[in-house]
Design a protein around this motif. Sequence first.
Motif, PDB file in Angstrom:
ATOM      1  N   ARG A 101      -2.864 -17.598 -10.867  1.00 38.10           N
ATOM      2  CA  ARG A 101      -2.932 -16.427 -10.157  1.00 38.10           C
ATOM      3  C   ARG A 101      -1.893 -15.612 -10.908  1.00 38.10           C
ATOM      4  N   GLU A 102      -2.368 -14.460 -11.518  1.00 33.28           N
ATOM      5  CA  GLU A 102      -1.402 -13.481 -12.056  1.00 33.28           C
ATOM      6  C   GLU A 102      -0.768 -12.497 -11.043  1.00 33.28           C
ATOM      7  N   ILE A 103       0.732 -12.339 -10.921  1.00 36.30           N
ATOM      8  CA  ILE A 103       1.074 -11.417 -10.313  1.00 36.30           C
ATOM      9  C   ILE A 103       1.865 -10.642 -10.911  1.00 36.30           C
ATOM     10  N   MET A 104       2.405  -9.604 -10.468  1.00 33.73           N
ATOM     11  CA  MET A 104       3.251  -8.464 -11.209  1.00 33.73           C
ATOM     12  C   MET A 104       4.515  -8.246 -10.427  1.00 33.73           C
ATOM     13  N   PRO A 105       5.676  -7.877 -11.339  1.00 30.62           N
ATOM     14  CA  PRO A 105       6.700  -7.477 -10.494  1.00 30.62           C
ATOM     15  C   PRO A 105       6.675  -6.335  -9.927  1.00 30.62           C
ATOM     16  N   ASP A 106       7.434  -6.308  -8.710  1.00 31.24           N
ATOM     17  CA  ASP A 106       7.497  -5.148  -7.690  1.00 31.24           C
ATOM     18  C   ASP A 106       6.062  -4.775  -7.002  1.00 31.24           C
ATOM     19  N   PHE A 119      10.585  -9.689  -8.435  1.00 33.76           N
ATOM     20  CA  PHE A 119      11.363  -8.744  -9.106  1.00 33.76           C
ATOM     21  C   PHE A 119      11.777  -8.998 -10.469  1.00 33.76           C
ATOM     22  N   ARG A 120      12.025  -8.339 -11.215  1.00 36.27           N
ATOM     23  CA  ARG A 120      12.443  -8.490 -12.863  1.00 36.27           C
ATOM     24  C   ARG A 120      13.997  -9.065 -12.846  1.00 36.27           C
ATOM     25  N   VAL A 121      14.011 -10.080 -13.516  1.00 41.50           N
ATOM     26  CA  VAL A 121      15.517 -10.324 -13.858  1.00 41.50           C
ATOM     27  C   VAL A 121      15.572 -10.498 -15.444  1.00 41.50           C
ATOM     28  N   SER A 122      16.916 -10.257 -15.788  1.00 38.03           N
ATOM     29  CA  SER A 122      17.207 -10.219 -17.109  1.00 38.03           C
ATOM     30  C   SER A 122      17.392 -11.611 -17.817  1.00 38.03           C
ATOM     31  N   HIS A 123      16.493 -12.108 -18.596  1.00 32.64           N
ATOM     32  CA  HIS A 123      16.785 -13.612 -18.940  1.00 32.64           C
ATOM     33  C   HIS A 123      15.851 -13.626 -20.352  1.00 32.64           C
ATOM     34  N   ASP A 124      16.285 -14.543 -21.149  1.00 29.37           N
ATOM     35  CA  ASP A 124      15.564 -14.563 -22.289  1.00 29.37           C
ATOM     36  C   ASP A 124      14.117 -15.473 -22.276  1.00 29.37           C
ATOM     37  N   ALA A 125      13.227 -14.976 -21.581  1.00 30.80           N
ATOM     38  CA  ALA A 125      11.960 -15.557 -21.384  1.00 30.80           C
ATOM     39  C   ALA A 125      10.854 -14.757 -21.350  1.00 30.80           C
ATOM     40  N   PRO A 128      10.025 -12.996 -17.222  1.00 25.29           N
ATOM     41  CA  PRO A 128      10.662 -13.753 -15.905  1.00 25.29           C
ATOM     42  C   PRO A 128      10.874 -12.701 -14.740  1.00 25.29           C
ATOM     43  N   VAL A 129      10.857 -13.368 -13.457  1.00 29.47           N
ATOM     44  CA  VAL A 129      11.120 -12.820 -12.203  1.00 29.47           C
ATOM     45  C   VAL A 129      11.713 -13.620 -11.423  1.00 29.47           C
ATOM     46  N   ALA A 130      12.251 -12.998 -10.278  1.00 32.75           N
ATOM     47  CA  ALA A 130      12.873 -13.887  -9.239  1.00 32.75           C
ATOM     48  C   ALA A 130      11.876 -13.624  -7.865  1.00 32.75           C
ATOM     49  N   TYR A 131      12.194 -14.118  -6.792  1.00 33.12           N
ATOM     50  CA  TYR A 131      11.250 -14.068  -5.726  1.00 33.12           C
ATOM     51  C   TYR A 131      12.026 -13.718  -4.371  1.00 33.12           C
ATOM     52  N   ARG A 132      11.481 -12.695  -3.696  1.00 36.80           N
ATOM     53  CA  ARG A 132      12.011 -12.489  -2.199  1.00 36.80           C
ATOM     54  C   ARG A 132      10.541 -12.750  -1.354  1.00 36.80           C
ATOM     55  N   VAL A 133      10.961 -13.496  -0.174  1.00 35.62           N
ATOM     56  CA  VAL A 133       9.725 -13.946   0.483  1.00 35.62           C
ATOM     57  C   VAL A 133      10.150 -13.355   1.921  1.00 35.62           C
ATOM     58  N   GLU A 134       9.055 -13.083   2.729  1.00 34.13           N
ATOM     59  CA  GLU A 134       9.263 -12.421   4.053  1.00 34.13           C
ATOM     60  C   GLU A 134       8.249 -13.112   4.773  1.00 34.13           C
ATOM     61  N   CYS A 135       8.709 -13.625   6.070  1.00 33.39           N
ATOM     62  CA  CYS A 135       7.428 -14.054   7.039  1.00 33.39           C
ATOM     63  C   CYS A 135       7.930 -13.268   8.542  1.00 33.39           C
ATOM     64  N   GLY A 136       7.027 -12.531   8.923  1.00 32.34           N
ATOM     65  CA  GLY A 136       7.662 -11.773  10.079  1.00 32.34           C
ATOM     66  C   GLY A 136       8.744 -10.641   9.933  1.00 32.34           C
ATOM     67  N   LYS A 137       9.782 -10.900  10.547  1.00 37.23           N
ATOM     68  CA  LYS A 137      11.109 -10.138  10.296  1.00 37.23           C
ATOM     69  C   LYS A 137      12.138 -11.173   9.568  1.00 37.23           C
ATOM     70  N   LYS A 138      11.663 -12.198   9.151  1.00 36.30           N
ATOM     71  CA  LYS A 138      12.489 -13.129   8.442  1.00 36.30           C
ATOM     72  C   LYS A 138      12.462 -12.987   6.835  1.00 36.30           C
ATOM     73  N   LYS A 139      13.618 -12.955   6.208  1.00 34.34           N
ATOM     74  CA  LYS A 139      13.660 -12.626   4.823  1.00 34.34           C
ATOM     75  C   LYS A 139      14.554 -13.486   3.667  1.00 34.34           C
TER      76      LYS A 139
END
Length: 265
Positions: A101-106, A119-125, A128-139
């Motif tokens: 499943r292709e996903i895109m930063p932002d 969201f993008r991270v600065s790494h030699d890959a 690369p991305v990191a992830y923010r996950v939300e469910c309802g009002k929780k993050k």
Amino acid sequence: MRLCSIASGSSGNCIYIGSDQNSILIDAGISGKRVEAGLKELELCGKDLDGILITHEHADHIKGLGVLARKYQVPIYGTPGTLKAIGKTSSVGDISPELYREIMPDTTFQVGDLSISPFRVSHDAADPVAYRVECGKKKVAVATDLGMYTDYTVERLTGLDALLLEANHDVHMLEVGGYPYYLKRRILGERGHLSNESAGQLLCQVLHDNLKHIFLGHLSKENNYEKLAYETVRLEVLLEDTPYGPDDFPITVAGRESMSECITV
């Protein structure tokens, strides 16, 4: 929403995030057997997984991916560059293209009731991305493999209930240690890894009243140890000009070989 580190370190990473309805992993950089053992501790199994989100293609993030994907037909989420790089990694083995499943930063996407923002991270890959996950009002967010951070990074880590943040190395241990010069430069560079001090400085910029738990993760086996990472990050919070102190928030180190506590936010 629950967050638990099944394993976190330079030798392998696998983080569980789940709601009452859905379960995902961020990375699968340990053996499939260890992943399944970790899920069992959480009273889950591989067939309960709704997706594996890959940050990047390095071995300590995809070691068990092929086994899990083939056994449970679990969807694999990653950026185009990451998925292409995984496809070229022979140790992963054959994975059906239908699982990718292709996903895109932002660009936010859904896995059941989990709203996920890469969201993008600065790494030699590759991509690369990191992830923010939300469910309802929780993050919550998992942010590792950052050679550096910017205001962009800080913005994506604001307002969280829980955070797993890289504290990879102690700069002095790395500089005097046995790594070859090129590898030291890589780790210390802008596309390498976040030091304990930098982790503490970044943390100071995202602290807020409702942050309930902080995990320090992706520690180097050779250039760090748990107490040093913990105390260095706490010291940065103590010295920084913020309204918060190091005792205002629970801070724990996610283990390399052992599971963390499973927190609920």
